[in-house]
Design a protein around this motif. Structure first.
Motif, PDB file in Angstrom:
ATOM      1  N   GLY A  59      56.757   6.817   7.392  1.00  0.00           N
ATOM      2  CA  GLY A  59      55.895   7.914   6.933  1.00  0.00           C
ATOM      3  C   GLY A  59      56.701   9.203   6.959  1.00  0.00           C
ATOM      4  N   PHE A  60      56.105  10.259   7.519  1.00  0.00           N
ATOM      5  CA  PHE A  60      56.782  11.564   7.539  1.00  0.00           C
ATOM      6  C   PHE A  60      57.872  11.656   8.606  1.00  0.00           C
ATOM      7  N   ASN A  61      57.898  10.690   9.528  1.00  0.00           N
ATOM      8  CA  ASN A  61      58.829  10.813  10.658  1.00  0.00           C
ATOM      9  C   ASN A  61      60.236  10.369  10.257  1.00  0.00           C
ATOM     10  N   GLU A  68      64.980  19.364   1.891  1.00  0.00           N
ATOM     11  CA  GLU A  68      64.555  20.416   0.965  1.00  0.00           C
ATOM     12  C   GLU A  68      63.958  21.598   1.738  1.00  0.00           C
ATOM     13  N   HIS A  69      63.321  21.301   2.869  1.00  0.00           N
ATOM     14  CA  HIS A  69      62.719  22.370   3.663  1.00  0.00           C
ATOM     15  C   HIS A  69      63.808  23.265   4.250  1.00  0.00           C
ATOM     16  N   VAL A  70      64.892  22.643   4.720  1.00  0.00           N
ATOM     17  CA  VAL A  70      65.983  23.419   5.310  1.00  0.00           C
ATOM     18  C   VAL A  70      66.723  24.195   4.212  1.00  0.00           C
ATOM     19  N   VAL A  72      65.680  25.048   1.074  1.00  0.00           N
ATOM     20  CA  VAL A  72      64.928  25.952   0.185  1.00  0.00           C
ATOM     21  C   VAL A  72      63.829  26.707   0.934  1.00  0.00           C
ATOM     22  N   ARG A  73      62.936  25.969   1.603  1.00  0.00           N
ATOM     23  CA  ARG A  73      61.689  26.605   2.041  1.00  0.00           C
ATOM     24  C   ARG A  73      61.842  27.509   3.254  1.00  0.00           C
ATOM     25  N   MET A  74      62.968  27.406   3.964  1.00  0.00           N
ATOM     26  CA  MET A  74      63.170  28.317   5.098  1.00  0.00           C
ATOM     27  C   MET A  74      63.404  29.751   4.635  1.00  0.00           C
ATOM     28  N   ILE A 102      50.380  23.918  12.122  1.00  0.00           N
ATOM     29  CA  ILE A 102      50.228  22.447  12.108  1.00  0.00           C
ATOM     30  C   ILE A 102      50.968  21.886  10.890  1.00  0.00           C
ATOM     31  N   GLY A 103      51.947  21.027  11.131  1.00  0.00           N
ATOM     32  CA  GLY A 103      52.753  20.474  10.032  1.00  0.00           C
ATOM     33  C   GLY A 103      53.656  21.528   9.414  1.00  0.00           C
ATOM     34  N   GLY A 104      54.164  22.410  10.245  1.00  0.00           N
ATOM     35  CA  GLY A 104      54.995  23.532   9.762  1.00  0.00           C
ATOM     36  C   GLY A 104      56.457  23.176   9.544  1.00  0.00           C
ATOM     37  N   VAL A 108      59.503  26.334   8.612  1.00  0.00           N
ATOM     38  CA  VAL A 108      59.713  26.987   7.316  1.00  0.00           C
ATOM     39  C   VAL A 108      58.898  28.258   7.155  1.00  0.00           C
ATOM     40  N   HIS A 109      57.647  28.236   7.607  1.00  0.00           N
ATOM     41  CA  HIS A 109      56.797  29.413   7.378  1.00  0.00           C
ATOM     42  C   HIS A 109      57.241  30.567   8.276  1.00  0.00           C
ATOM     43  N   TYR A 110      57.587  30.242   9.520  1.00  0.00           N
ATOM     44  CA  TYR A 110      58.083  31.293  10.419  1.00  0.00           C
ATOM     45  C   TYR A 110      59.341  31.939   9.815  1.00  0.00           C
ATOM     46  N   VAL A 128      53.497  22.182  15.267  1.00  0.00           N
ATOM     47  CA  VAL A 128      53.216  20.776  15.611  1.00  0.00           C
ATOM     48  C   VAL A 128      53.827  19.924  14.505  1.00  0.00           C
ATOM     49  N   GLU A 129      54.721  19.068  14.886  1.00  0.00           N
ATOM     50  CA  GLU A 129      55.411  18.236  13.884  1.00  0.00           C
ATOM     51  C   GLU A 129      55.675  16.834  14.411  1.00  0.00           C
ATOM     52  N   VAL A 130      55.984  15.926  13.490  1.00  0.00           N
ATOM     53  CA  VAL A 130      56.393  14.579  13.895  1.00  0.00           C
ATOM     54  C   VAL A 130      57.760  14.702  14.602  1.00  0.00           C
ATOM     55  N   CYS A 169      48.093  26.154   8.545  1.00  0.00           N
ATOM     56  CA  CYS A 169      48.386  24.771   8.182  1.00  0.00           C
ATOM     57  C   CYS A 169      48.526  24.697   6.670  1.00  0.00           C
ATOM     58  N   ALA A 170      49.726  24.387   6.205  1.00  0.00           N
ATOM     59  CA  ALA A 170      49.978  24.338   4.760  1.00  0.00           C
ATOM     60  C   ALA A 170      50.345  22.913   4.361  1.00  0.00           C
ATOM     61  N   GLY A 171      49.503  22.324   3.543  1.00  0.00           N
ATOM     62  CA  GLY A 171      49.799  21.008   2.973  1.00  0.00           C
ATOM     63  C   GLY A 171      50.062  19.946   4.010  1.00  0.00           C
ATOM     64  N   ALA A 172      49.320  19.923   5.096  1.00  0.00           N
ATOM     65  CA  ALA A 172      49.647  18.966   6.161  1.00  0.00           C
ATOM     66  C   ALA A 172      48.457  18.199   6.737  1.00  0.00           C
ATOM     67  N   ILE A 173      47.326  18.865   7.028  1.00  0.00           N
ATOM     68  CA  ILE A 173      46.264  18.111   7.742  1.00  0.00           C
ATOM     69  C   ILE A 173      45.773  16.918   6.938  1.00  0.00           C
ATOM     70  N   ASN A 198      46.323  26.164   3.754  1.00  0.00           N
ATOM     71  CA  ASN A 198      46.890  26.267   2.406  1.00  0.00           C
ATOM     72  C   ASN A 198      47.178  24.876   1.837  1.00  0.00           C
ATOM     73  N   LYS A 199      47.256  24.804   0.524  1.00  0.00           N
ATOM     74  CA  LYS A 199      47.667  23.579  -0.183  1.00  0.00           C
ATOM     75  C   LYS A 199      46.836  22.369   0.240  1.00  0.00           C
ATOM     76  N   LEU A 200      45.502  22.529   0.145  1.00  0.00           N
ATOM     77  CA  LEU A 200      44.583  21.445   0.507  1.00  0.00           C
ATOM     78  C   LEU A 200      44.125  20.714  -0.752  1.00  0.00           C
TER      79      LEU A 200
HETATM   80  C1  SAM Z   1      54.012  18.371   2.585  1.00  0.00           C
HETATM   81  S1  SAM Z   1      54.772  18.774   4.111  1.00  0.00           S
HETATM   82  C2  SAM Z   1      54.375  20.512   4.250  1.00  0.00           C
HETATM   83  C3  SAM Z   1      55.369  21.247   5.095  1.00  0.00           C
HETATM   84  C4  SAM Z   1      55.146  22.746   5.178  1.00  0.00           C
HETATM   85  N1  SAM Z   1      53.920  23.085   5.880  1.00  0.00           N
HETATM   86  C5  SAM Z   1      55.132  23.369   3.803  1.00  0.00           C
HETATM   87  O1  SAM Z   1      54.087  23.835   3.368  1.00  0.00           O
HETATM   88  O2  SAM Z   1      56.195  23.407   3.162  1.00  0.00           O
HETATM   89  C6  SAM Z   1      53.677  18.016   5.295  1.00  0.00           C
HETATM   90  C7  SAM Z   1      54.141  18.224   6.707  1.00  0.00           C
HETATM   91  O3  SAM Z   1      53.183  17.647   7.601  1.00  0.00           O
HETATM   92  C8  SAM Z   1      53.907  17.016   8.652  1.00  0.00           C
HETATM   93  N2  SAM Z   1      53.095  15.968   9.275  1.00  0.00           N
HETATM   94  C9  SAM Z   1      52.659  14.812   8.734  1.00  0.00           C
HETATM   95  N3  SAM Z   1      51.994  14.090   9.657  1.00  0.00           N
HETATM   96  C10 SAM Z   1      51.999  14.810  10.813  1.00  0.00           C
HETATM   97  C11 SAM Z   1      51.459  14.598  12.105  1.00  0.00           C
HETATM   98  N4  SAM Z   1      50.788  13.497  12.439  1.00  0.00           N
HETATM   99  N5  SAM Z   1      51.667  15.561  13.050  1.00  0.00           N
HETATM  100  C12 SAM Z   1      52.333  16.681  12.745  1.00  0.00           C
HETATM  101  N6  SAM Z   1      52.868  16.942  11.524  1.00  0.00           N
HETATM  102  C13 SAM Z   1      52.711  16.022  10.566  1.00  0.00           C
HETATM  103  C14 SAM Z   1      55.115  16.433   7.928  1.00  0.00           C
HETATM  104  O4  SAM Z   1      56.163  16.049   8.778  1.00  0.00           O
HETATM  105  C15 SAM Z   1      55.474  17.543   6.964  1.00  0.00           C
HETATM  106  O5  SAM Z   1      56.402  18.455   7.498  1.00  0.00           O
END
Ligand code: SAM
Length: 278
Positions: A59-61, A68-70, A72-74, A102-104, A108-110, A128-130, A169-173, A198-200
């Motif tokens: 998965g994401f781990n 790409e995050h390192v 570009v997005r930083m 959450i999922g940052g 990148v956002h900081y 909070v990240e994997v 939380c952007a594109g993560a939950i 964001n990005k829901l």
């Molecule tokens: C699409 S990326 C978005 C990253 C960043 N927030 C952005 O907007 O560019 C989704 C992020 O959620 C994290 N993620 C996925 N499952 C997770 C979990 N169970 N706990 C913490 N983070 C998680 C991923 O590792 C990934 O960095």
């Protein structure tokens, strides 16, 4: 017949009900191809059902997903970041200093926002990240001299006892099976004043789960929520929706399921009722 005319004719034939099952199988094979990247497939009732259609994997781990995050997005903000920066700046001006992201990713956002915003001296920015991504983030925080930036992989502990002023939380939950913000708020000892989501993937239909090809041979289930129910669940926890924006950089196209597809994701800002404007 022109090339486009031929393509349209082929698509009409592939849409015939008798051919639809073989077309769906072909689309699923395309989706599962590790090279196809960032595409979606399927409509499922649960994460378990969605996972049963995916190859086993991290998965994401997976460190490779941070590249790409390192790169570009930083250092870059996108159009959808501006509403977040506007509300975050106001929250900082009103005394907020503890952020839960959450999922940052690797922070990148900081890193991207600190080029544009004055951040409080006492700032604590907890991501909070994997585990694989958190480890890369810790290394970058050391390398860039960012002591405010800290990482954990324990989402429940972070929300339960973190005492954060802001959740970002952007594109993560949507990728976490049981991380609906309403459930996380119910776990919380001290509620955050500001929720920046964001990005829901929100739309007008009923909740479902789909799957996403993340690239690098990794796949994940993803919740797709009903807009009204998602917002109401947070309002019921004592929040006011202050802002809502479309994120056209993200769209959901599910092959063969136009009724579950939509052209943009959504961003939301909620303030706790006592702090809400007006
Ligand atoms: C699409 S990326 C978005 C990253 C960043 N927030 C952005 O907007 O560019 C989704 C992020 O959620 C994290 N993620 C996925 N499952 C997770 C979990 N169970 N706990 C913490 N983070 C998680 C991923 O590792 C990934 O960095």
């Amino acid at each position: 017949m022109s090339m486009y005319g031929a393509l349209r004719a082929a698509r009409r034939i592939a849409d015939w009900p008798l051919l639809r099952p073989s077309r769906t199988r072909w689309e699923e094979r395309q989706f599962l191809d590790p090279q196809s990247g960032a595409a979606y497939f399927g409509v499922y009732a649960s994460f378990a059902q969605a996972r049963s259609h995916l190859p086993r994997g991290p998965g994401f781990n997976l460190g490779a997903l941070a590249l790409e995050h390192v790169q570009v997005r930083m250092t870059r903000v996108f159009e959808y970041d501006y509403p977040i920066m506007r509300w975050l700046e106001r929250a900082f001006a009103r005394g907020a200093a503890r952020v839960l992201d959450i999922g940052g990713s690797v922070g990148v956002h900081y890193f991207a926002y600190r080029r544009y915003l004055d951040m409080p001296e006492s700032l604590a920015w907890h991501v909070v990240e994997v585990p694989e991504i958190a480890a890369i983030g810790r290394g970058l925080a050391r390398q860039h001299g960012a002591p405010a930036l800290m990482f954990t992989s324990d989402l429940e502990a972070a929300v339960r006892t973190g005492g954060h002023d802001v959740w970002n939380c952007a594109g993560a939950i949507q990728y976490v099976e049981d991380a609906h913000p309403a459930r996380l708020l119910d776990l919380c000892e001290t509620l955050p004043e500001h929720l920046l989501l964001n990005k829901l993937p929100l739309y007008g239909g009923e909740h479902f789960v789909t799957t996403q090809n993340l690239g690098e041979g990794a796949f994940s289930p993803m919740h797709v929520y009903n807009t009204g129910a998602f917002i109401r669940a947070i309002e019921e926890r004592g929040y006011v929706l202050e802002d809502k924006w479309d994120v056209y950089e993200r769209a959901l196209h599910i092959p063969g399921r136009p009724e579950r597809s939509f052209p943009c994701f959504t961003g939301l800002y909620f303030a706790r009722r006592s702090d809400a404007a007006g």
